[in-house]
Design a protein around this motif. Structure first.
Motif, PDB file in Angstrom:
ATOM      1  N   THR A 118       3.176  41.728  38.636  1.00  0.00           N
ATOM      2  CA  THR A 118       3.884  41.830  39.908  1.00  0.00           C
ATOM      3  C   THR A 118       3.057  41.179  41.017  1.00  0.00           C
ATOM      4  O   THR A 118       1.922  40.744  40.802  1.00  0.00           O
ATOM      5  N   ARG A 153       8.361  39.693  43.853  1.00  0.00           N
ATOM      6  CA  ARG A 153       9.433  40.590  44.285  1.00  0.00           C
ATOM      7  C   ARG A 153      10.026  40.188  45.616  1.00  0.00           C
ATOM      8  O   ARG A 153      11.201  40.446  45.877  1.00  0.00           O
ATOM      9  N   SER A 210      12.590  40.153  41.672  1.00  0.00           N
ATOM     10  CA  SER A 210      13.317  40.860  42.722  1.00  0.00           C
ATOM     11  C   SER A 210      14.203  41.967  42.175  1.00  0.00           C
ATOM     12  O   SER A 210      14.476  42.962  42.861  1.00  0.00           O
ATOM     13  N   GLY A 269      13.347  43.829  39.671  1.00  0.00           N
ATOM     14  CA  GLY A 269      12.482  44.824  39.055  1.00  0.00           C
ATOM     15  C   GLY A 269      12.343  44.668  37.560  1.00  0.00           C
ATOM     16  O   GLY A 269      11.620  45.442  36.923  1.00  0.00           O
TER      17      GLY A 269
END
Length: 326
Positions: free
Chosen positions: A65, A86, A111, A113
């Motif tokens: 991430t 994200r 974005s 998840g």
């Protein structure tokens, strides 16, 4: 930003200087991954999911991430081969960190998840770093099938730095980075001595009518006592940075504040007006005296994001708010 604020799903010159100092110190180590300076391999790294053996000094580090694990990696001067994105555009502190390690690197769209295992595999990582919460429901095991995987803390920037530094074989560098970052707060504490004990209230108010107060577990809440400011409200739920407050009780919660700061997570959001124009808050001393402040989207995101790169930004924010509330 959703209308509620669970820590696992939400996501300055000081930060740039911090990253720059570390990057200069680690020059020559940042092209493809961390070198084993100060740490021998193979090594066992303890982290949020237990322990992982990293067999050799990693050269192709991937951050799952763009969260705290990426921030720690960039602050250590390590350039990843890729990461999950994200937010578009990236948060300013992430952009600054990338600039210090040579600029943009490949990303995949996170974005939604959803972790893209296929893309991660295509980067041929020899070390995967993943922020706690993105490794749930069997994901840690699937990541570990691709490469040694270390899960980093998302609520403790010091722990995140140490975990990442340990994983890339540079625990001493991690310790120095923590010390330098803590020094930023110590320096501000001296400057804030005239405002010692100042009580700040930081409010999130959504158009849906939901109100939240940042608590002592939030990034700014953890910094406030270190700066000599009054503690934020205690956290009632472990791991949560905010407490929901009913409209009827919001006035009581703000009663003793020297300044009320209102966060906003979208440009153009009239969040401050939603708070100060409520008739039931007219008697709150700070509101009546006009001791209120609207935070920018950048400031709001930083106040809610716990990482080594946001500490200098949040220190500067709290210093500004303390002075405004005087």
């Amino acid at each position: 930003m959703p209308s509620s604020l669970p820590r696992r799903t939400v996501l300055a010159a000081g930060a740039a200087l911090l990253v720059g100092a570390c990057s200069q110190e680690q020059a020559g180590r940042r092209t493809t991954g961390g070198r084993a300076a100060g740490g021998a391999f193979p090594r066992t790294v303890e982290h949020e999911r237990g322990a992982t053996e990293v067999p050799a000094a990693p050269r192709r580090v991937v951050a799952v991430t763009d969260g705290a694990e990426l921030a720690s990696l960039l602050a250590l001067g390590v350039r990843p081969v890729g990461f999950g994105q994200r937010t578009d555009p990236l948060q300013p502190w992430t952009q600054e960190g990338l600039g210090q390690v040579g600029g943009q690197v490949p990303t995949y769209d996170l974005s939604s998840g959803e972790v893209d295992l296929e893309q991660l595999a295509a980067w041929r990582p020899d070390l995967l770093l993943v922020q706690d919460g993105f490794d749930a429901d069997g994901m840690f095991e699937r990541l570990s099938a691709l490469a040694p995987t270390v899960t980093t803390s998302f609520i403790d920037w010091r722990r995140s730095v140490r975990q990442v530094a340990d994983a890339v074989g540079r625990p001493e560098d991690g310790g120095r980075l923590v010390s330098r970052t803590e020094a930023v707060a110590r320096s501000a504490r001296g400057r804030l001595s005239p405002y010692r004990g100042a009580r700040l209230a930081m409010v999130v108010s959504f158009a849906s009518g939901e109100d939240f107060l940042l608590n002592a577990a939030s990034p700014v809440g953890k910094l406030a006592p270190a700066l000599g400011l009054a503690p934020f409200p205690a956290s009632r739920t472990p791991g949560e940075a905010v407490e929901q407050v009913s409209a009827e009780l919001l006035g009581d919660a703000l009663e003793g504040a020297d300044l009320v700061a209102v966060l906003a997570f979208e440009d153009g959001d009239p969040a401050l007006a939603r708070v100060v124009e409520r008739p039931e808050l007219a008697g709150v001393p700070a509101v009546a005296a006009g001791r209120v402040a609207a935070l920018s989207v950048e400031e709001s995101n930083g106040a809610y994001f716990d990482s080594v790169l946001t500490v200098p930004r949040n220190v500067a924010l709290l210093e500004r708010l303390a002075r405004l509330g005087a």
